[in-house]
Design a protein around this motif. Structure first.
Motif, PDB file in Angstrom:
ATOM      1  N   ASP A 171     -42.006  48.023 -63.296  1.00 23.71           N
ATOM      2  CA  ASP A 171     -40.938  48.964 -62.940  1.00 23.71           C
ATOM      3  C   ASP A 171     -41.021  50.244 -63.773  1.00 23.71           C
ATOM      4  O   ASP A 171     -40.805  51.342 -63.283  1.00 23.71           O
ATOM      5  N   LEU A 172     -41.338  50.050 -65.041  1.00 25.60           N
ATOM      6  CA  LEU A 172     -41.434  51.184 -65.949  1.00 25.60           C
ATOM      7  C   LEU A 172     -42.561  52.125 -65.500  1.00 25.60           C
ATOM      8  O   LEU A 172     -42.389  53.338 -65.378  1.00 25.60           O
ATOM      9  N   LEU A 173     -43.682  51.514 -65.200  1.00 26.25           N
ATOM     10  CA  LEU A 173     -44.837  52.261 -64.738  1.00 26.25           C
ATOM     11  C   LEU A 173     -44.521  52.943 -63.404  1.00 26.25           C
ATOM     12  O   LEU A 173     -44.798  54.129 -63.205  1.00 26.25           O
ATOM     13  N   GLY A 174     -43.917  52.196 -62.511  1.00 25.71           N
ATOM     14  CA  GLY A 174     -43.583  52.724 -61.188  1.00 25.71           C
ATOM     15  C   GLY A 174     -42.624  53.893 -61.273  1.00 25.71           C
ATOM     16  O   GLY A 174     -42.759  54.880 -60.546  1.00 25.71           O
ATOM     17  N   THR A 175     -41.651  53.789 -62.169  1.00 24.70           N
ATOM     18  CA  THR A 175     -40.671  54.861 -62.264  1.00 24.70           C
ATOM     19  C   THR A 175     -41.281  56.120 -62.870  1.00 24.70           C
ATOM     20  O   THR A 175     -40.987  57.234 -62.427  1.00 24.70           O
ATOM     21  N   CYS A 176     -42.151  55.949 -63.860  1.00 28.75           N
ATOM     22  CA  CYS A 176     -42.869  57.118 -64.397  1.00 28.75           C
ATOM     23  C   CYS A 176     -43.685  57.785 -63.280  1.00 28.75           C
ATOM     24  O   CYS A 176     -43.701  59.010 -63.153  1.00 28.75           O
ATOM     25  N   LEU A 177     -44.335  56.962 -62.490  1.00 31.56           N
ATOM     26  CA  LEU A 177     -45.118  57.490 -61.365  1.00 31.56           C
ATOM     27  C   LEU A 177     -44.231  58.215 -60.368  1.00 31.56           C
ATOM     28  O   LEU A 177     -44.571  59.275 -59.863  1.00 31.56           O
ATOM     29  N   LEU A 178     -43.100  57.606 -60.094  1.00 27.58           N
ATOM     30  CA  LEU A 178     -42.170  58.210 -59.151  1.00 27.58           C
ATOM     31  C   LEU A 178     -41.749  59.597 -59.626  1.00 27.58           C
ATOM     32  O   LEU A 178     -41.766  60.562 -58.865  1.00 27.58           O
ATOM     33  N   LEU A 179     -41.392  59.682 -60.908  1.00 23.51           N
ATOM     34  CA  LEU A 179     -40.938  60.969 -61.432  1.00 23.51           C
ATOM     35  C   LEU A 179     -42.050  62.001 -61.316  1.00 23.51           C
ATOM     36  O   LEU A 179     -41.815  63.179 -61.032  1.00 23.51           O
ATOM     37  N   LEU A 180     -43.277  61.536 -61.536  1.00 28.43           N
ATOM     38  CA  LEU A 180     -44.419  62.435 -61.437  1.00 28.43           C
ATOM     39  C   LEU A 180     -44.674  62.876 -60.001  1.00 28.43           C
ATOM     40  O   LEU A 180     -44.751  64.059 -59.689  1.00 28.43           O
ATOM     41  N   LEU A 181     -44.799  61.862 -59.139  1.00 29.32           N
ATOM     42  CA  LEU A 181     -45.265  62.157 -57.786  1.00 29.32           C
ATOM     43  C   LEU A 181     -44.166  62.753 -56.918  1.00 29.32           C
ATOM     44  O   LEU A 181     -44.406  63.677 -56.154  1.00 29.32           O
ATOM     45  N   ALA A 182     -42.953  62.211 -57.049  1.00 27.76           N
ATOM     46  CA  ALA A 182     -41.882  62.682 -56.172  1.00 27.76           C
ATOM     47  C   ALA A 182     -41.537  64.128 -56.457  1.00 27.76           C
ATOM     48  O   ALA A 182     -41.043  64.834 -55.589  1.00 27.76           O
ATOM     49  N   GLY A 183     -41.806  64.569 -57.693  1.00 23.04           N
ATOM     50  CA  GLY A 183     -41.404  65.919 -58.062  1.00 23.04           C
ATOM     51  C   GLY A 183     -42.467  66.963 -57.828  1.00 23.04           C
ATOM     52  O   GLY A 183     -42.223  68.141 -58.070  1.00 23.04           O
ATOM     53  N   ILE A 184     -43.648  66.560 -57.396  1.00 21.44           N
ATOM     54  CA  ILE A 184     -44.730  67.533 -57.389  1.00 21.44           C
ATOM     55  C   ILE A 184     -45.082  68.088 -56.020  1.00 21.44           C
ATOM     56  O   ILE A 184     -44.734  69.222 -55.704  1.00 21.44           O
ATOM     57  N   ASP A 185     -45.745  67.291 -55.173  1.00 19.09           N
ATOM     58  CA  ASP A 185     -46.173  67.913 -53.911  1.00 19.09           C
ATOM     59  C   ASP A 185     -44.999  68.270 -53.008  1.00 19.09           C
ATOM     60  O   ASP A 185     -45.115  69.116 -52.127  1.00 19.09           O
ATOM     61  N   THR A 186     -43.851  67.637 -53.255  1.00 19.32           N
ATOM     62  CA  THR A 186     -42.636  68.000 -52.524  1.00 19.32           C
ATOM     63  C   THR A 186     -42.244  69.457 -52.791  1.00 19.32           C
ATOM     64  O   THR A 186     -42.169  70.273 -51.875  1.00 19.32           O
ATOM     65  N   THR A 187     -42.032  69.761 -54.071  1.00 19.16           N
ATOM     66  CA  THR A 187     -41.586  71.101 -54.435  1.00 19.16           C
ATOM     67  C   THR A 187     -42.687  72.125 -54.181  1.00 19.16           C
ATOM     68  O   THR A 187     -42.434  73.234 -53.699  1.00 19.16           O
ATOM     69  N   TRP A 188     -43.897  71.724 -54.482  1.00 20.61           N
ATOM     70  CA  TRP A 188     -45.061  72.574 -54.216  1.00 20.61           C
ATOM     71  C   TRP A 188     -45.100  72.919 -52.721  1.00 20.61           C
ATOM     72  O   TRP A 188     -45.346  74.072 -52.338  1.00 20.61           O
ATOM     73  N   SER A 189     -44.818  71.937 -51.863  1.00 24.21           N
ATOM     74  CA  SER A 189     -44.812  72.184 -50.422  1.00 24.21           C
ATOM     75  C   SER A 189     -43.716  73.160 -50.023  1.00 24.21           C
ATOM     76  O   SER A 189     -43.933  74.049 -49.201  1.00 24.21           O
TER      77      SER A 189
END
Lengths: 64, 406
Positions: B224-242
């Motif tokens: 869960d810890l790993l997944g949440t770090c990933l989520l914060l990374l991934l969810a915040g990047i190509d979304t806003t970039w797009s």
């Protein structure tokens, strides 16, 4: 005019806070709260209606 | 046309280039469509249905949020992608989300605005002497990547490796599952090491915050810890970039609206910017989520069975003419705009305040210093499809003096 935010519906989109910070504030979690007990000054009425029309959760209830 | 014949494919590049006519036709002729691709899934396109589904997490579970659902795994079956709160349901979701909300409240995010301005300005400084840049690669993508790297406490010395690596992961993306999986494995290794470092030596950043998080009396599992770090990374990047990229694309091709926004930059009384940001979010919403059907149900007369998967295309809801006048036009001073760019219901995008701030600062910083620009080569504009749609290549012609002065 009076306004309340239905806290069961509000999900913290913060659209109202952006539209009319004079009336809407956000708490520490980001959920909307109304200032001044929900009393709306005449000059803020149009803004309150606009906030209600933009709330994605339809959580803003306007009375009067 | 295949999209209407049971083969809807959100990963298709041609569809990604212009999905709006397809959604319009589906909404009209088959508002709850089915696709036989990727093990089969449903695609509602009406605002009303998407809204109702997002508000019914008991029926439409978030235990799976991606189609196909094996994109984010290490390929060896050792890491099952779990990234709460996005991949969780109540009651766990409620408590977990509550822990994260304070870090992303409007007041906390306001503190990141000056940093974001600096990042944007430094990116524009690097345009100096160039009359052609890529609005996606040289600008839009770097804003969220740099901001999130700072939020996660990535060391200055590692930042270039980190950002280059992330770019690779997100760019390779769904079009190359094997490449994406390899990149994903690297990311897992990197983050696992980071988490171990933070366990040994706590820091004042989000990783330590997550390690210290207790939900229901228990610390998070390593996955869960790993997944949440990933989520914060991934969810915040190509979304806003797009979002930044799509908006720049629009502004490059609509000089009148661009000029209105440039003129409003120095007018503190103008509400045009706040209206325009919401309109860009509505018109170019990048994110489509997915849901797992936990209970058999009926949507619009169509029977959906337990175990089915379903796409939730918020961008399609945002173009529904029964909710929005001139739904397919970009009206930068649109006043009534109940858009669903950040989703709706209990999974409202946790980072929406951050994303909105990055979009506004990204566009304002750009227009302040590059008020005139156009598409350099329309044939080279390329949009990525999948569940996060936006331009990955956006060649722009700019005045060569743009980077020289602030």
């Amino acid at each position: 005019m009076r306004v309340v935010v239905d806290s069961d519906r509000c999900q913290g989109h913060a659209r109202c806070v952006l539209i009319l910070p004079e009336v809407f504030d956000s708490d520490d979690l980001g959920y909307a709260v109304v200032r001044d007990g929900g009393r709306v000054r005449a000059e803020d009425e149009a803004g309150v209606k606009r906030a209600a029309a933009n709330c994605p959760e339809r959580a803003i209830v306007v009375d009067g | 046309m295949d999209n209407l014949l049971g083969h809807y494919d959100h990963l298709d590049g041609e569809f990604a280039a212009d999905p709006y006519p397809v959604w319009a036709e589906m909404r009209e002729r088959c508002p709850v469509a089915h696709s036989d691709l990727y093990k089969g899934f449903w695609v509602p396109t009406r605002h009303e249905d998407i809204y109702a589904i997002a508000h019914d997490p008991d029926t439409f579970s978030s235990r799976k949020v991606a189609i196909p659902d094996d994109l984010l795994s290490d390929g060896a079956g050792e890491f099952e992608f779990s990234a709460p709160p996005i991949t969780s349901d109540p009651p766990f979701h409620t408590q977990f989300r509550r822990m994260l909300l304070p870090a992303f409240s409007p007041k906390q995010i306001a503190g990141w605005e000056p940093v974001t301005w600096r990042i944007a300005d430094e990116l524009i400084d690097a345009f100096e002497g160039r009359d052609r840049i890529d609005g996606a690669r040289d600008y839009a993508q770097n804003i969220p990547i740099t901001v999130i790297a700072r939020m996660l406490g990535v060391d200055e010395s590692e930042r270039d490796t980190f950002t280059g690596w992330l770019r690779g992961l997100v760019e390779v993306g769904p079009s190359n599952p094997e490449g994406a999986r390899a990149a994903f494995g690297e990311m897992l290794a990197y983050l696992s090491a980071k988490i171990a470092e933070h366990r040994a030596l706590p820091a004042e950043d989000i990783i330590t915050f997550l390690i210290d998080t207790v939900v229901d009396g228990e610390s998070l599992s390593d996955d869960d810890l790993l997944g949440t770090c990933l989520l914060l990374l991934l969810a915040g990047i190509d979304t806003t970039w797009s979002s930044i990229g799509s908006s720049l694309h629009y502004l490059a091709t609509h000089p009148e609206d661009r000029r209105r926004l440039v003129d409003a930059l120095d007018d503190p009384d103008s509400t045009l910017w706040s209206l325009a940001i919401e309109e860009f979010l509505r018109a170019f919403a990048p994110v489509t989520m997915a849901r797992y059907v936990a209970k058999s149900t009926v949507i619009d007369g169509v029977s959906i069975r337990e175990g089915d998967m379903l796409l939730l295309p918020f961008p399609a809801a945002n173009r529904d003419p029964s909710v929005f006048d001139r739904a397919d036009e970009v009206v930068i001073d649109r006043e009534a705009n109940r858009h669903l760019a950040f989703g709706v219901g209990i999974h409202r995008c946790l980072g929406s305040n951050l994303a909105r701030m990055e979009l506004r600062v990204g566009l304002q910083a750009f227009l302040r210093r590059v008020p005139d620009f156009e598409i350099a080569d329309a044939a080279q504009v390329r949009y990525a499809g999948g569940q996060i749609r936006g331009p990955r290549e956006l060649p722009l012609s700019i005045p060569a003096k743009s980077g020289a002065s602030r």
